[in-house]
Design a protein around this motif. Structure first.
Motif, PDB file in Angstrom:
ATOM      1  N   SER A  37       0.378   4.964   0.154  1.00 49.05           N
ATOM      2  CA  SER A  37      -0.757   5.385   1.640  1.00 49.05           C
ATOM      3  C   SER A  37       0.937   5.611   2.240  1.00 49.05           C
ATOM      4  O   SER A  37       1.892   4.940   2.303  1.00 49.05           O
ATOM      5  CB  SER A  37      -0.827   3.536   2.158  1.00 49.05           C
ATOM      6  N   ALA A  58       1.248  -1.758  -0.137  1.00 48.05           N
ATOM      7  CA  ALA A  58       0.176   0.059   0.007  1.00 48.05           C
ATOM      8  C   ALA A  58       1.051   1.332   0.031  1.00 48.05           C
ATOM      9  O   ALA A  58       0.515   2.251  -0.391  1.00 48.05           O
ATOM     10  CB  ALA A  58      -1.120  -0.176   1.176  1.00 48.05           C
ATOM     11  N   ASP A 101      -8.271  -0.663   2.218  1.00 54.95           N
ATOM     12  CA  ASP A 101      -7.174   0.792   1.788  1.00 54.95           C
ATOM     13  C   ASP A 101      -6.645  -0.082   0.443  1.00 54.95           C
ATOM     14  O   ASP A 101      -6.000   0.697  -0.515  1.00 54.95           O
ATOM     15  CB  ASP A 101      -6.026   0.848   3.072  1.00 54.95           C
ATOM     16  N   HIS A 121      -6.406   0.818  -3.322  1.00 55.63           N
ATOM     17  CA  HIS A 121      -4.982   0.921  -4.304  1.00 55.63           C
ATOM     18  C   HIS A 121      -4.819  -0.480  -5.909  1.00 55.63           C
ATOM     19  O   HIS A 121      -5.001   0.644  -6.909  1.00 55.63           O
ATOM     20  CB  HIS A 121      -3.820   1.450  -3.510  1.00 55.63           C
TER      21      HIS A 121
END
Length: 164
Positions: A67, A62, A105, A109
């Protein structure tokens, strides 16, 4: 209805991602924190390390997408550290909480990844490869580690992992 990824290359990998998201929790179901550290007198990676490494690598992937989230055990696992003798590993519940945080999350992506992002070359000491290959390897590695945890379940006399 399932959201489609921007890149057609990611359909199968996202299917694997979704399976692994469920299988991670299924593999850890009912295992005590004490047994998660049991190596049965071997040098093999114990369940606590396998689970923590799985969690950390989702955070790492991530982060490659931009992130800034960090796992609660980041210091223990950052830089792809192997198992450490004498280290205090977090509880399995801690890993499950981190998994629950990072999975949506990272999936977002993956769904939004463009062809340009997938073709971006990642540079590491002594190697480089496209982001797509990193994602592919990550899905392979997750299956491998979850399989190891499933084997540990049986070796530690737990019932077999459930796939549903």
């Amino acid at each position: 209805m399932k959201q489609a990824p921007i890149s057609n290359r990611l359909y199968a990998l996202i299917d694997l991602f979704d399976l692994h998201t469920t299988y991670f929790n299924n593999a850890l179901e009912g295992i005590s924190d004490e047994n998660s550290l049991n190596r049965l007198g071997t040098k093999a990676n114990h369940i606590a390390w396998l689970a923590g490494s799985l969690v950390q690598e989702r955070y790492e992937l991530a982060n490659l997408f931009g992130s800034s989230l960090k796992s609660s055990a980041n210091e223990l696992f950052k830089d792809h550290k192997g198992i450490q003798e004498g280290a205090v590993y977090p509880s399995l519940d801690s890993y499950k909480n981190d998994w629950k945080q990072i999975s949506p999350d990272l999936k977002e992506h993956l769904l939004k990844a463009t062809e340009e992002e997938l073709d971006r070359i990642l540079e590491f000491p002594e190697m480089s490869f496209p982001m797509y290959e990193m994602i592919s390897f990550q899905m392979y590695r997750e299956a491998n580690c979850i399989g190891q945890i499933a084997l540990w379940r049986r070796l530690l006399n737990y019932e077999a992992m459930k796939y549903m």
